[in-house]
Design a protein around this motif. Structure first.
Motif, PDB file in Angstrom:
ATOM      1  N   ASN A 268      -2.368  -5.165   2.665  1.00  0.00           N
ATOM      2  CA  ASN A 268      -1.092  -4.653   3.193  1.00  0.00           C
ATOM      3  C   ASN A 268      -0.771  -5.263   4.549  1.00  0.00           C
ATOM      4  OD1 ASN A 268       1.169  -2.923   2.760  1.00  0.00           O
ATOM      5  ND2 ASN A 268       0.400  -1.559   4.360  1.00  0.00           N
TER       6      ASN A 268
ATOM      7  N   ALA B  11       0.827  -1.206   0.000  1.00  0.00           N
ATOM      8  CA  ALA B  11       0.000   0.000   0.000  1.00  0.00           C
ATOM      9  C   ALA B  11       0.864   1.260   0.000  1.00  0.00           C
ATOM     10  CB  ALA B  11      -0.923  -0.019   1.218  1.00  0.00           C
TER      11      ALA B  11
ATOM     12  N   CYS C 281       6.387  -5.700  -9.286  1.00  0.00           N
ATOM     13  CA  CYS C 281       6.893  -4.377  -9.689  1.00  0.00           C
ATOM     14  C   CYS C 281       8.424  -4.352  -9.657  1.00  0.00           C
ATOM     15  CB  CYS C 281       6.334  -3.285  -8.780  1.00  0.00           C
ATOM     16  SG  CYS C 281       4.561  -3.104  -8.963  1.00  0.00           S
TER      17      CYS C 281
ATOM     18  N   ARG D 259      -1.814   2.361   6.170  1.00  0.00           N
ATOM     19  CA  ARG D 259      -1.762   3.052   4.866  1.00  0.00           C
ATOM     20  C   ARG D 259      -3.023   2.797   4.027  1.00  0.00           C
ATOM     21  NH1 ARG D 259       4.271   3.428   2.528  1.00  0.00           N
ATOM     22  NH2 ARG D 259       5.305   1.989   3.926  1.00  0.00           N
TER      23      ARG D 259
ATOM     24  N   SER E 102       0.391  -3.809   7.221  1.00  0.00           N
ATOM     25  CA  SER E 102      -0.155  -3.015   8.324  1.00  0.00           C
ATOM     26  C   SER E 102      -1.402  -2.266   7.865  1.00  0.00           C
ATOM     27  CB  SER E 102       0.901  -2.027   8.808  1.00  0.00           C
ATOM     28  OG  SER E 102       1.338  -1.260   7.708  1.00  0.00           O
TER      29      SER E 102
HETATM   30  N1  LIG Z   1       9.017  -1.332 -12.093  1.00  0.00           N
HETATM   31  C1  LIG Z   1       8.875  -0.065 -11.788  1.00  0.00           C
HETATM   32  O1  LIG Z   1       8.850   0.808 -12.659  1.00  0.00           O
HETATM   33  C2  LIG Z   1       8.730   0.348 -10.350  1.00  0.00           C
HETATM   34  C3  LIG Z   1       8.335   1.668 -10.053  1.00  0.00           C
HETATM   35  C4  LIG Z   1       8.207   2.035  -8.717  1.00  0.00           C
HETATM   36  C5  LIG Z   1       8.470   1.110  -7.696  1.00  0.00           C
HETATM   37  N2  LIG Z   1       8.855  -0.162  -8.029  1.00  0.00           N
HETATM   38  C6  LIG Z   1       9.080  -1.152  -6.939  1.00  0.00           C
HETATM   39  O2  LIG Z   1       7.879  -1.265  -6.186  1.00  0.00           O
HETATM   40  C7  LIG Z   1       8.173  -1.563  -4.827  1.00  0.00           C
HETATM   41  C8  LIG Z   1       7.418  -0.625  -3.888  1.00  0.00           C
HETATM   42  O3  LIG Z   1       7.842   0.708  -4.044  1.00  0.00           O
HETATM   43  P1  LIG Z   1       7.102   1.902  -3.258  1.00  0.00           P
HETATM   44  O4  LIG Z   1       7.719   3.155  -3.731  1.00  0.00           O
HETATM   45  O5  LIG Z   1       5.618   1.743  -3.369  1.00  0.00           O
HETATM   46  O6  LIG Z   1       7.556   1.628  -1.745  1.00  0.00           O
HETATM   47  P2  LIG Z   1       6.936   2.191  -0.398  1.00  0.00           P
HETATM   48  O7  LIG Z   1       6.087   3.394  -0.631  1.00  0.00           O
HETATM   49  O8  LIG Z   1       8.063   2.255   0.569  1.00  0.00           O
HETATM   50  O9  LIG Z   1       5.925   0.987   0.100  1.00  0.00           O
HETATM   51  C9  LIG Z   1       6.413  -0.245   0.448  1.00  0.00           C
HETATM   52  C10 LIG Z   1       5.250  -1.213   0.715  1.00  0.00           C
HETATM   53  O10 LIG Z   1       5.820  -2.523   0.887  1.00  0.00           O
HETATM   54  C11 LIG Z   1       5.381  -3.085   2.117  1.00  0.00           C
HETATM   55  N3  LIG Z   1       6.469  -3.910   2.604  1.00  0.00           N
HETATM   56  C12 LIG Z   1       7.781  -3.594   2.721  1.00  0.00           C
HETATM   57  N4  LIG Z   1       8.498  -4.655   3.141  1.00  0.00           N
HETATM   58  C13 LIG Z   1       7.625  -5.684   3.274  1.00  0.00           C
HETATM   59  C14 LIG Z   1       7.745  -7.038   3.673  1.00  0.00           C
HETATM   60  N5  LIG Z   1       8.932  -7.572   4.007  1.00  0.00           N
HETATM   61  N6  LIG Z   1       6.642  -7.806   3.685  1.00  0.00           N
HETATM   62  C15 LIG Z   1       5.455  -7.286   3.334  1.00  0.00           C
HETATM   63  N7  LIG Z   1       5.241  -6.001   2.969  1.00  0.00           N
HETATM   64  C16 LIG Z   1       6.326  -5.215   2.927  1.00  0.00           C
HETATM   65  C17 LIG Z   1       5.050  -1.903   3.012  1.00  0.00           C
HETATM   66  O11 LIG Z   1       4.138  -2.329   3.993  1.00  0.00           O
HETATM   67  P3  LIG Z   1       3.911  -1.496   5.385  1.00  0.00           P
HETATM   68  O12 LIG Z   1       2.946  -0.393   5.053  1.00  0.00           O
HETATM   69  O13 LIG Z   1       3.314  -2.495   6.304  1.00  0.00           O
HETATM   70  O14 LIG Z   1       5.246  -1.011   5.821  1.00  0.00           O
HETATM   71  C18 LIG Z   1       4.450  -0.934   1.971  1.00  0.00           C
HETATM   72  O15 LIG Z   1       3.101  -1.247   1.724  1.00  0.00           O
HETATM   73  C19 LIG Z   1       9.699  -1.488  -4.680  1.00  0.00           C
HETATM   74  O16 LIG Z   1      10.204  -2.794  -4.724  1.00  0.00           O
HETATM   75  C20 LIG Z   1      10.137  -0.721  -5.921  1.00  0.00           C
HETATM   76  O17 LIG Z   1      11.435  -1.117  -6.340  1.00  0.00           O
HETATM   77  C21 LIG Z   1       8.981  -0.545  -9.327  1.00  0.00           C
END
Ligand SMILES: NC(=O)c1ccc[n+]([C@@H]2O[C@H](COP(=O)([O-])OP(=O)(O)OC[C@H]3O[C@@H](n4cnc5c(N)ncnc54)[C@H](OP(=O)(O)O)[C@@H]3O)[C@@H](O)[C@H]2O)c1
Length: 263
Positions: A143, A121, A206, A148, A145
């Protein structure tokens, strides 16, 4: 010479310069795309204007502050509350979010999708959920938690944390958590993930460039799956079109994909 950049912190690992510079070479445009480390997001807009940057991408953690500081917000970015693209129009900052349409383009090959579950989330989940709801697709967000989930509830998604999840059947499962990025963890418990994947058809992570534990499980459960490379590519292609005014054809997209793969 036109100047472009990506702002982030950290930004050293970004592949956007090699992708965009390959595109510029393909259309014979004299332009250069580089990386700019910005520690405090409040400095971003000033850096963009003072250095006469024609267009920029914005990555973690500055997408929200870039949204707040822009002079004009276009399209779905208004609902997402975050932008990844700035365009300089005579000193005025016009901002877009190309992550959302980039994601929709990336899932096109799966055909008609009616029901999606997003794991996570964070900022990426927000862009994806807004794009899916805009396309009239039933969207569930799960999610770790609870804190969010409000954004997604307001968007009329079904929302769950790990504590209260009730599994249904989904066409597509999307991992938008960072689980699997730098570790070998699953985005949910293995049991929950098995349950989700059991009756689903497609899976997308992603995260790009690696076979994550999530994708391994999707493969094991015989889903058709892909990583985040196309999502990254298409958000870049859409930004490139805004930067240059050139509509990307197949050859241009392919040259940008090759740029992305450069070592
Ligand atoms: N391919 C692309 O173009 C692209 C573009 C953007 C991002 N991405 C990828 O997308 C992912 C997310 O990016 P974001 O910017 O959305 O990050 P973000 O805003 O930091 O959000 C991270 C999310 O992951 C959850 N999370 C983190 N560690 C976890 C775990 N061990 N188990 C379960 N849930 C977990 C968090 O849950 P909580 O709320 O509980 O902490 C939160 O919902 C990253 O891997 C990034 O590299 C890819």
């Amino acid at each position: 010479m036109q100047n472009f950049t990506i702002y982030g912190n950290p930004v050293i690992h970004s592949k956007s310069p090699q992708m965009h510079n390959a595109g510029f070479r393909h259309i014979h445009l004299e332009a250069n795309y580089q990386k700019t480390l910005i520690e405090d997001g409040k400095d971003l807009k000033q850096n963009f204007i003072q250095n006469n940057i024609q267009g920029a991408n914005i990555t973690v953690p500055h997408k929200e502050v870039a949204f707040k500081d822009a002079d004009q917000i276009m399209g779905l970015a208004k609902e997402i509350g975050a932008v990844n693209t700035y365009i300089n129009e005579d000193g005025k900052v016009i901002a877009y979010n190309t992550d959302a349409p980039g994601f929709m383009k990336a899932i096109e090959e799966f055909g008609k999708i009616k029901k999606v579950i997003i794991l996570g989330a964070g900022g990426t989940a927000k862009a994806i959920a807004v794009a899916l709801k805009e396309a009239g697709i039933k969207t569930t967000v799960l999610n770790r938690s609870k804190n969010r989930l409000e954004f997604f509830r307001d968007l009329d998604c079904d929302v769950f944390s790990w504590d209260d999840f009730i599994c249904e059947d989904y066409d597509l499962v999307v991992n938008s958590t960072s689980a699997g990025l730098k570790d070998d963890s699953y985005p949910t418990s293995v049991e929950m993930l098995e349950d989700i994947l059991n009756d689903s058809t497609y899976a997308m992570d992603c995260i790009y460039g690696k076979m994550t534990p999530f994708l391994e499980k999707a493969k094991e459960n015989r889903l058709t799956f892909k990583d985040g490379e196309d999502m990254l590519l298409y958000q870049g292609v859409l930004a490139f079109e805004l930067f240059t005014g050139v509509k990307a054809d197949k050859d241009l997209v392919e040259s940008m994909r090759q740029g992305l793969k450069e070592a």
